[in-house]
Design a protein around this motif. Structure first.
Motif, PDB file in Angstrom:
ATOM      1  N   THR A 140       0.829  -1.206   0.000  1.00 34.50           N
ATOM      2  CA  THR A 140       0.000   0.000   0.000  1.00 34.50           C
ATOM      3  C   THR A 140       0.863   1.256   0.000  1.00 34.50           C
ATOM      4  O   THR A 140       0.604   2.211  -0.743  1.00 34.50           O
ATOM      5  N   TRP A 141       1.899   1.243   0.824  1.00 34.27           N
ATOM      6  CA  TRP A 141       2.840   2.373   0.892  1.00 34.27           C
ATOM      7  C   TRP A 141       3.476   2.621  -0.476  1.00 34.27           C
ATOM      8  O   TRP A 141       3.530   3.764  -0.952  1.00 34.27           O
ATOM      9  N   ASP A 142       3.963   1.575  -1.125  1.00 34.67           N
ATOM     10  CA  ASP A 142       4.626   1.727  -2.422  1.00 34.67           C
ATOM     11  C   ASP A 142       3.681   2.304  -3.464  1.00 34.67           C
ATOM     12  O   ASP A 142       4.074   3.153  -4.280  1.00 34.67           O
ATOM     13  N   THR A 143       2.422   1.855  -3.439  1.00 38.07           N
ATOM     14  CA  THR A 143       1.431   2.369  -4.387  1.00 38.07           C
ATOM     15  C   THR A 143       1.191   3.858  -4.169  1.00 38.07           C
ATOM     16  O   THR A 143       1.139   4.650  -5.120  1.00 38.07           O
ATOM     17  N   ARG A 144       1.069   4.252  -2.920  1.00 36.15           N
ATOM     18  CA  ARG A 144       0.792   5.653  -2.604  1.00 36.15           C
ATOM     19  C   ARG A 144       1.996   6.548  -2.918  1.00 36.15           C
ATOM     20  O   ARG A 144       1.829   7.666  -3.420  1.00 36.15           O
ATOM     21  N   ILE A 145       3.193   6.072  -2.641  1.00 36.64           N
ATOM     22  CA  ILE A 145       4.382   6.877  -2.940  1.00 36.64           C
ATOM     23  C   ILE A 145       4.554   7.034  -4.444  1.00 36.64           C
ATOM     24  O   ILE A 145       4.951   8.106  -4.934  1.00 36.64           O
ATOM     25  N   ALA A 146       4.250   5.987  -5.206  1.00 32.79           N
ATOM     26  CA  ALA A 146       4.314   6.089  -6.668  1.00 32.79           C
ATOM     27  C   ALA A 146       3.318   7.139  -7.167  1.00 32.79           C
ATOM     28  O   ALA A 146       3.647   7.956  -8.046  1.00 32.79           O
ATOM     29  N   LYS A 147       2.116   7.142  -6.612  1.00 26.35           N
ATOM     30  CA  LYS A 147       1.116   8.160  -6.965  1.00 26.35           C
ATOM     31  C   LYS A 147       1.623   9.556  -6.620  1.00 26.35           C
ATOM     32  O   LYS A 147       1.451  10.513  -7.393  1.00 26.35           O
ATOM     33  N   LEU A 148       2.222   9.672  -5.455  1.00 29.63           N
ATOM     34  CA  LEU A 148       2.682  10.974  -4.982  1.00 29.63           C
ATOM     35  C   LEU A 148       3.791  11.522  -5.870  1.00 29.63           C
ATOM     36  O   LEU A 148       3.826  12.715  -6.203  1.00 29.63           O
ATOM     37  N   ARG A 149       4.697  10.652  -6.293  1.00 33.93           N
ATOM     38  CA  ARG A 149       5.784  11.091  -7.180  1.00 33.93           C
ATOM     39  C   ARG A 149       5.240  11.507  -8.549  1.00 33.93           C
ATOM     40  O   ARG A 149       5.707  12.490  -9.138  1.00 33.93           O
ATOM     41  N   LEU A 150       4.257  10.776  -9.057  1.00 29.89           N
ATOM     42  CA  LEU A 150       3.644  11.151 -10.324  1.00 29.89           C
ATOM     43  C   LEU A 150       2.936  12.499 -10.202  1.00 29.89           C
ATOM     44  O   LEU A 150       3.009  13.338 -11.110  1.00 29.89           O
ATOM     45  N   SER A 151       2.253  12.709  -9.084  1.00 26.18           N
ATOM     46  CA  SER A 151       1.559  13.986  -8.863  1.00 26.18           C
ATOM     47  C   SER A 151       2.556  15.135  -8.782  1.00 26.18           C
ATOM     48  O   SER A 151       2.327  16.212  -9.355  1.00 26.18           O
ATOM     49  N   ALA A 152       3.656  14.913  -8.072  1.00 23.16           N
ATOM     50  CA  ALA A 152       4.683  15.955  -7.949  1.00 23.16           C
ATOM     51  C   ALA A 152       5.318  16.256  -9.295  1.00 23.16           C
ATOM     52  O   ALA A 152       5.556  17.418  -9.652  1.00 23.16           O
ATOM     53  N   ASP A 153       5.577  15.202 -10.077  1.00 26.01           N
ATOM     54  CA  ASP A 153       6.179  15.391 -11.395  1.00 26.01           C
ATOM     55  C   ASP A 153       5.245  16.168 -12.311  1.00 26.01           C
ATOM     56  O   ASP A 153       5.665  17.091 -13.027  1.00 26.01           O
ATOM     57  N   SER A 154       3.972  15.833 -12.278  1.00 24.89           N
ATOM     58  CA  SER A 154       2.988  16.544 -13.097  1.00 24.89           C
ATOM     59  C   SER A 154       2.859  18.005 -12.662  1.00 24.89           C
ATOM     60  O   SER A 154       2.767  18.913 -13.490  1.00 24.89           O
ATOM     61  N   PHE A 155       2.895  18.223 -11.352  1.00 22.45           N
ATOM     62  CA  PHE A 155       2.805  19.578 -10.800  1.00 22.45           C
ATOM     63  C   PHE A 155       3.946  20.452 -11.307  1.00 22.45           C
ATOM     64  O   PHE A 155       3.744  21.600 -11.719  1.00 22.45           O
ATOM     65  N   VAL A 156       5.147  19.902 -11.314  1.00 25.77           N
ATOM     66  CA  VAL A 156       6.321  20.671 -11.746  1.00 25.77           C
ATOM     67  C   VAL A 156       6.294  20.896 -13.257  1.00 25.77           C
ATOM     68  O   VAL A 156       6.541  22.003 -13.740  1.00 25.77           O
ATOM     69  N   ARG A 157       5.981  19.849 -14.020  1.00 19.23           N
ATOM     70  CA  ARG A 157       5.988  19.965 -15.482  1.00 19.23           C
ATOM     71  C   ARG A 157       4.947  20.960 -15.974  1.00 19.23           C
ATOM     72  O   ARG A 157       5.178  21.673 -16.946  1.00 19.23           O
ATOM     73  N   GLN A 158       3.801  21.007 -15.304  1.00 19.67           N
ATOM     74  CA  GLN A 158       2.752  21.926 -15.718  1.00 19.67           C
ATOM     75  C   GLN A 158       2.915  23.311 -15.110  1.00 19.67           C
ATOM     76  O   GLN A 158       2.113  24.204 -15.378  1.00 19.67           O
TER      77      GLN A 158
END
Length: 205
Positions: A140-158
């Motif tokens: 569960t932790w790994d799934t959530r951290i993967a989501k969080l990194r994708l969200s952060a990456d999208s936030f920065v790119r946009q």
């Protein structure tokens, strides 16, 4: 001056670290969470800064802060009852729901990772199917951290100005905090370095 036959260490507050909070500090906060124990000794009420505890009676379940539960468990003075959510079937449902949703689902505890680590480290003999629970929480932790990194990456790119993410825990935020802070700092420097050129072009027109 008389006292109990065993000493109860009181946790000392840790000053906040800069720029973020390390895992030890998050664990310190988690240790204040209440858990249920079954003591095997008798003791009158004890008075602590955080509140009174007791009386302790053999065989009668009671709630105490996690730090005290661990201390008593290490001294073989209690049996620890795992939280209701620390169950294989319930954790499987939480893991599957987290994998299915694009957003972050509510966790059973704001300190689910810290509690799992501490309880399995010090009281695994009191937790049925402990190895399976460890694996499910890690999944569960790994799934959530993967989501969080994708969200952060999208936030920065946009190049967004702000973002809102619900249902995150302190440890999860802290895990990606350094990455996100560095990315935002880099983005700010890029924007700042472009501004003089943009101003010069506008003046030429």
């Amino acid at each position: 001056m008389g006292g109990a036959p065993w000493a109860v260490p009181v946790p000392v507050p840790i000053p906040p670290a800069a720029p973020g909070m390390d895992p030890a500090e998050a664990e310190f906060l988690a240790e204040k969470e209440l858990v249920t124990i079954v003591p095997n000794f008798s003791l009158d009420r004890i008075y602590l800064i955080g509140g009174d505890l007791g009386p302790f009676n053999p065989g009668l379940p009671m709630e105490v802060p996690l730090w005290l539960a661990i201390n008593l468990k290490q001294r073989q003075k209690c049996r620890l009852i795992p939280p209701e959510w620390m169950d294989v079937e319930k954790l499987e449902a939480i893991r599957d729901q987290e994998r299915k949703e694009d957003t972050f689902t509510p966790m059973p505890s704001p300190y689910y990772m810290e509690l799992t680590k501490l309880l399995l480290n010090y009281a695994s003999d009191n937790i049925p199917r402990a190895d399976e629970i460890r694996t499910l929480v890690k999944d569960t932790w790994d799934t959530r951290i993967a989501k969080l990194r994708l969200s952060a990456d999208s936030f920065v790119r946009q190049q967004e100005a702000h973002a809102k993410l619900d249902n995150l825990t302190l440890m999860e935020i802290n895990t990606t905090g350094t990455f996100l802070t560095q990315a935002l700092d880099h983005m700010y420097k890029l924007r700042t370095s472009l501004q003089p050129g943009e101003s010069a072009q506008s003046q030429d027109f």
